[in-house]
Design a protein around this motif. Structure first.
Motif, PDB file in Angstrom:
ATOM      1  N   THR A   7     -37.528   2.059 -47.094  1.00 55.22           N
ATOM      2  CA  THR A   7     -38.843   1.433 -47.105  1.00 55.22           C
ATOM      3  C   THR A   7     -38.964   0.452 -48.254  1.00 55.22           C
TER       4      THR A   7
ATOM      5  N   THR B 216     -37.292  -2.680 -47.260  1.00 57.02           N
ATOM      6  CA  THR B 216     -38.134  -3.456 -46.352  1.00 57.02           C
ATOM      7  C   THR B 216     -39.273  -4.139 -47.109  1.00 57.02           C
TER       8      THR B 216
ATOM      9  N   TYR C 130     -38.062  -7.182 -48.925  1.00 57.63           N
ATOM     10  CA  TYR C 130     -37.909  -8.291 -47.973  1.00 57.63           C
ATOM     11  C   TYR C 130     -39.268  -8.940 -47.712  1.00 57.63           C
TER      12      TYR C 130
ATOM     13  N   VAL D 133     -34.550  -4.794 -41.642  1.00 52.57           N
ATOM     14  CA  VAL D 133     -35.997  -4.760 -41.439  1.00 52.57           C
ATOM     15  C   VAL D 133     -36.333  -4.593 -39.963  1.00 52.57           C
TER      16      VAL D 133
ATOM     17  N   HIS E 139     -35.421  -1.025 -38.998  1.00 56.51           N
ATOM     18  CA  HIS E 139     -36.298  -0.053 -39.636  1.00 56.51           C
ATOM     19  C   HIS E 139     -37.678  -0.013 -38.977  1.00 56.51           C
TER      20      HIS E 139
END
Length: 265
Positions: A34, A37, A40, A220, A223
């Motif tokens: 997480t 992500t 990002y 990403v 996920h």
């Protein structure tokens, strides 16, 4: 539904997080995937200024509503980056705007050519370029808002959830502007519809692709949109994007997943 740009501009504020208990992340830290992500997302939000720069050399900057929106949009996206950087900072991950700007410079000649390419394309196409810009923006903002909402569902963290919901709410207003502008311009021009369908079907990619490392883009997408719930969201996004005139039947989100070898159920 009409979009009132004056109301949007007067109501535009930075996303707030000062009232949130960020110490909750010390007691209940986010998992590594997480955080990866969020990093990002943070970088992409900070990069908005580069997208704005590229648009300022196209016909988009000559439209008063579009230029007003882009100014406020850039400001709001910057504060999204700051908010996410604050969450990452509690986890010992330092992200600063200047760092991200420096990483953009490492792209080198490609980064310097982007405004030139946008300018040439915009001047060749003329006003119909704005319809493409608005459609592209609508797709990007829809996918970004969906990503934040998916992360809320995946984590349901007491400090992260309210922040991401606030960011997603602002992204929803961005969607409303882009989609309203795109629909109006596409309905008015067959040339714009044909050009937009060509560009969106051939060149659109997930937000951040072309700037972020490919392995991070894949992470990403995997996920946030894996499994049945994620696939359902991908299909929903494609349906929403395909509602614009001339984009009927396109599945640009699902196509992006397939190109990367990722499965959409």
């Amino acid at each position: 539904m009409a979009f009132d740009i004056d109301t949007f501009a007067s109501a535009s504020v930075k996303v707030g997080w000062e009232d949130l208990d960020l110490d909750a992340f010390r007691r209940d830290p986010l998992p590594e995937r997480t955080l990866r992500t969020l990093r990002y997302m943070c970088d992409v939000e900070y990069h908005t200024v580069c997208y704005l720069r590229d648009m300022l050399v196209t016909p988009s900057h000559t439209d008063s509503d579009v230029s007003t929106f882009m100014t406020m949009w850039n400001r709001e996206e910057y504060w999204h980056g700051e908010a996410l950087a604050a969450v990452l900072g509690v986890h010992g991950i330092t992200v600063e705007f200047d760092q991200v700007k420096a990483s953009r410079m490492k792209v080198g000649w490609k980064d310097r050519l982007d405004p030139i390419k946008q300018s040439l394309l915009g001047n060749i196409v003329g006003k119909d370029f704005i319809a493409v810009h608005m459609s592209w923006g609508a797709a990007n903002e829809r996918s970004a808002a969906a990503g934040y909402k998916r992360l809320v569902a995946l984590e349901n963290h007491p400090a992260l959830t309210p922040l991401l919901k606030r960011i997603a709410a602002q992204e929803s207003r961005h969607i409303a502007f882009y989609a309203t502008q795109a629909r109006k311009r596409l309905e008015a021009s067959a040339k714009a519809r044909a050009l937009n369908r060509f560009v969106m079907s051939r060149f659109w990619g997930p937000v951040g692709s072309g700037v972020m490392p490919e392995e991070e883009v894949d992470h990403v997408m995997r996920h946030l949109f894996s499994g049945e719930d994620g696939s359902r969201e991908v299909r929903k996004l494609d349906e929403q994007i395909a509602e614009l005139p001339g984009l009927e039947g396109l599945t640009i989100m699902a196509d992006a997943f397939r190109r990367r070898g990722l499965v959409v159920l």
